[in-house]
Design a protein around this motif. Structure first.
Motif, PDB file in Angstrom:
ATOM      1  N   ALA A  21     -11.105  17.111   8.415  1.00 48.96           N
ATOM      2  CA  ALA A  21     -11.741  16.113   9.276  1.00 48.96           C
ATOM      3  C   ALA A  21     -11.562  16.417  10.755  1.00 48.96           C
ATOM      4  N   GLN A  22     -10.521  17.166  11.117  1.00 49.27           N
ATOM      5  CA  GLN A  22     -10.284  17.469  12.527  1.00 49.27           C
ATOM      6  C   GLN A  22     -11.458  18.224  13.145  1.00 49.27           C
ATOM      7  N   ASP A  23     -12.201  18.955  12.307  1.00 48.93           N
ATOM      8  CA  ASP A  23     -13.314  19.746  12.835  1.00 48.93           C
ATOM      9  C   ASP A  23     -14.545  18.896  13.139  1.00 48.93           C
ATOM     10  N   LEU A  24     -14.501  17.608  12.776  1.00 50.60           N
ATOM     11  CA  LEU A  24     -15.560  16.696  13.196  1.00 50.60           C
ATOM     12  C   LEU A  24     -15.427  16.353  14.675  1.00 50.60           C
ATOM     13  N   PHE A  25     -14.218  16.480  15.195  1.00 49.42           N
ATOM     14  CA  PHE A  25     -13.935  16.076  16.572  1.00 49.42           C
ATOM     15  C   PHE A  25     -13.805  17.266  17.520  1.00 49.42           C
ATOM     16  N   LYS A  26     -13.359  18.367  16.991  1.00 48.20           N
ATOM     17  CA  LYS A  26     -13.153  19.550  17.836  1.00 48.20           C
ATOM     18  C   LYS A  26     -13.733  20.769  17.132  1.00 48.20           C
ATOM     19  N   PRO A  27     -14.723  21.426  17.725  1.00 47.25           N
ATOM     20  CA  PRO A  27     -15.334  22.584  17.057  1.00 47.25           C
ATOM     21  C   PRO A  27     -14.374  23.759  17.016  1.00 47.25           C
ATOM     22  N   LYS A  34     -19.611  32.226  15.864  1.00 45.12           N
ATOM     23  CA  LYS A  34     -20.196  30.976  16.344  1.00 45.12           C
ATOM     24  C   LYS A  34     -19.163  29.856  16.340  1.00 45.12           C
ATOM     25  N   ILE A  35     -19.262  28.979  17.328  1.00 43.00           N
ATOM     26  CA  ILE A  35     -18.369  27.825  17.424  1.00 43.00           C
ATOM     27  C   ILE A  35     -19.121  26.598  16.909  1.00 43.00           C
ATOM     28  N   LYS A  36     -18.560  25.936  15.903  1.00 44.54           N
ATOM     29  CA  LYS A  36     -19.264  24.816  15.277  1.00 44.54           C
ATOM     30  C   LYS A  36     -18.315  23.680  14.920  1.00 44.54           C
ATOM     31  N   ASP A 114     -23.394  22.316  20.545  1.00 48.67           N
ATOM     32  CA  ASP A 114     -24.079  21.437  21.487  1.00 48.67           C
ATOM     33  C   ASP A 114     -24.624  20.167  20.840  1.00 48.67           C
ATOM     34  N   ARG A 115     -24.386  19.992  19.530  1.00 49.55           N
ATOM     35  CA  ARG A 115     -24.867  18.799  18.835  1.00 49.55           C
ATOM     36  C   ARG A 115     -23.773  18.247  17.923  1.00 49.55           C
ATOM     37  N   PRO A 116     -22.691  17.722  18.507  1.00 46.94           N
ATOM     38  CA  PRO A 116     -21.575  17.229  17.694  1.00 46.94           C
ATOM     39  C   PRO A 116     -22.004  16.059  16.812  1.00 46.94           C
ATOM     40  N   PRO A 117     -21.454  15.959  15.613  1.00 44.68           N
ATOM     41  CA  PRO A 117     -21.799  14.832  14.742  1.00 44.68           C
ATOM     42  C   PRO A 117     -21.275  13.523  15.301  1.00 44.68           C
ATOM     43  N   VAL A 157     -28.736  28.420   0.837  1.00 40.92           N
ATOM     44  CA  VAL A 157     -28.949  27.048   1.301  1.00 40.92           C
ATOM     45  C   VAL A 157     -27.615  26.506   1.800  1.00 40.92           C
ATOM     46  N   SER A 158     -27.635  25.840   2.936  1.00 34.27           N
ATOM     47  CA  SER A 158     -26.438  25.207   3.497  1.00 34.27           C
ATOM     48  C   SER A 158     -26.786  23.810   3.973  1.00 34.27           C
ATOM     49  N   PHE A 159     -25.762  23.073   4.424  1.00 32.47           N
ATOM     50  CA  PHE A 159     -25.964  21.706   4.897  1.00 32.47           C
ATOM     51  C   PHE A 159     -25.503  21.557   6.346  1.00 32.47           C
ATOM     52  N   GLY A 160     -26.295  20.839   7.123  1.00 32.74           N
ATOM     53  CA  GLY A 160     -25.890  20.417   8.456  1.00 32.74           C
ATOM     54  C   GLY A 160     -25.467  18.956   8.407  1.00 32.74           C
ATOM     55  N   ILE A 161     -24.656  18.534   9.361  1.00 34.37           N
ATOM     56  CA  ILE A 161     -24.191  17.140   9.403  1.00 34.37           C
ATOM     57  C   ILE A 161     -24.543  16.512  10.740  1.00 34.37           C
ATOM     58  N   GLN A 162     -25.056  15.287  10.673  1.00 29.13           N
ATOM     59  CA  GLN A 162     -25.373  14.526  11.877  1.00 29.13           C
ATOM     60  C   GLN A 162     -24.437  13.341  12.091  1.00 29.13           C
ATOM     61  N   TYR A 163     -23.900  12.809  10.974  1.00 33.16           N
ATOM     62  CA  TYR A 163     -23.180  11.534  11.056  1.00 33.16           C
ATOM     63  C   TYR A 163     -22.155  11.460   9.935  1.00 33.16           C
ATOM     64  N   PHE A 164     -20.978  10.919  10.260  1.00 39.39           N
ATOM     65  CA  PHE A 164     -20.005  10.588   9.226  1.00 39.39           C
ATOM     66  C   PHE A 164     -19.452   9.209   9.530  1.00 39.39           C
ATOM     67  N   GLN A 165     -19.382   8.382   8.479  1.00 39.55           N
ATOM     68  CA  GLN A 165     -18.801   7.055   8.636  1.00 39.55           C
ATOM     69  C   GLN A 165     -17.695   6.839   7.616  1.00 39.55           C
ATOM     70  N   LYS A 166     -16.534   6.494   8.109  1.00 41.00           N
ATOM     71  CA  LYS A 166     -15.426   6.134   7.228  1.00 41.00           C
ATOM     72  C   LYS A 166     -15.686   4.757   6.635  1.00 41.00           C
ATOM     73  N   THR A 167     -15.440   4.624   5.332  1.00 44.39           N
ATOM     74  CA  THR A 167     -15.616   3.332   4.673  1.00 44.39           C
ATOM     75  C   THR A 167     -14.333   2.812   4.047  1.00 44.39           C
ATOM     76  N   GLY A 168     -13.311   3.657   3.968  1.00 46.10           N
ATOM     77  CA  GLY A 168     -12.065   3.205   3.358  1.00 46.10           C
ATOM     78  C   GLY A 168     -10.943   4.204   3.537  1.00 46.10           C
ATOM     79  N   GLU A 169      -9.737   3.738   3.273  1.00 49.21           N
ATOM     80  CA  GLU A 169      -8.571   4.592   3.394  1.00 49.21           C
ATOM     81  C   GLU A 169      -8.439   5.482   2.158  1.00 49.21           C
ATOM     82  N   GLY A 170      -7.575   6.482   2.257  1.00 52.21           N
ATOM     83  CA  GLY A 170      -7.308   7.368   1.134  1.00 52.21           C
ATOM     84  C   GLY A 170      -6.016   8.115   1.375  1.00 52.21           C
ATOM     85  N   GLU A 171      -5.587   8.858   0.367  1.00 54.94           N
ATOM     86  CA  GLU A 171      -4.363   9.640   0.497  1.00 54.94           C
ATOM     87  C   GLU A 171      -4.615  10.823   1.418  1.00 54.94           C
TER      88      GLU A 171
END
Length: 209
Positions: A21-27, A34-36, A114-117, A157-171
């Protein structure tokens, strides 16, 4: 002129567990330079058909009906990775990474530097923090599939991400926060200034000489 590759519309994933998850905030720098931004999304196997349907339609759009046969033969690199497969294991020890195992599969998603989620939790207008969105928490993502071709790996085939939303806690899946500091904390007495020989930062210099 660069070749144009097929891409799906953005869509919402089934519920998942986020890892790295840290890579959602810092590429970070990827293999190839490439830096992503990105993360890994872990799903229950029962949710795989919904994502496969999206990818199947994308493959047909890009390569025609014969593309499905090529994909079944492994000639088009799949974005779906088994939770108990090779990619789910530590390369050195062979042990499964935290969160992996039977009954789950995972995908890796990325976004250009240049397009962080967008990452959210309790409020649609307030960015979530790394403390809130950690590896192991529950949520969903908004992603898109896209086709590609390169000399090294052929078609895929690969996936790009635009948005992530936390909905609950986990281990928590390793990393900072996976240990209880109250269990291990020891009060440190202030004994004054450090010895003169260590003040220049050279006190441990002989350990790795």
């Amino acid at each position: 002129m660069a070749a144009k590759f097929a891409r799906t519309e953005d869509f919402k994933t089934p519920p998942c567990i986020v890892s790295f998850a840290q890579d959602l905030f810092k590429p970070r720098q990827q293999k190839g330079g490439k830096i992503k931004y990105g993360c890994t999304l872990i799903f229950k196997n029962k949710d795989r058909p919904a994502l496969e349907k999206k990818v199947g339609a994308l493959i047909v759009e890009q390569w025609g009906e014969k593309g499905l046969e090529r994909a079944k033969k492994g000639l088009i690199k799949s974005p779906f990775l088994a939770g108990d497969g090779k990619e789910a294991r530590n390369k050195e020890t062979g042990e499964l990474h935290p969160g992996m195992g039977e009954g789950v599969f995972f995908i890796r998603v990325s976004a250009n530097e240049d397009r962080p989620p967008v990452v959210r939790y309790l409020d649609p207008n307030i960015p979530a923090t790394p403390e809130e969105v950690y590896s192991g928490c529950e949520g969903f993502a908004v992603i898109n599939g896209f086709c590609w071709n390169n000399v090294e790996n052929g078609d895929g085939v690969s996936f790009g991400i635009q948005y992530f939303q936390k909905t609950g806690e986990g281990e928590r899946l390793g990393g900072s926060g996976s240990i209880d500091p109250e269990k291990w904390y020891e009060k440190i007495e202030d004994t004054g200034e450090a010895p003169e020989e260590t003040q220049g930062g050279e006190g441990a210099g002989g350990l790795f000489g």
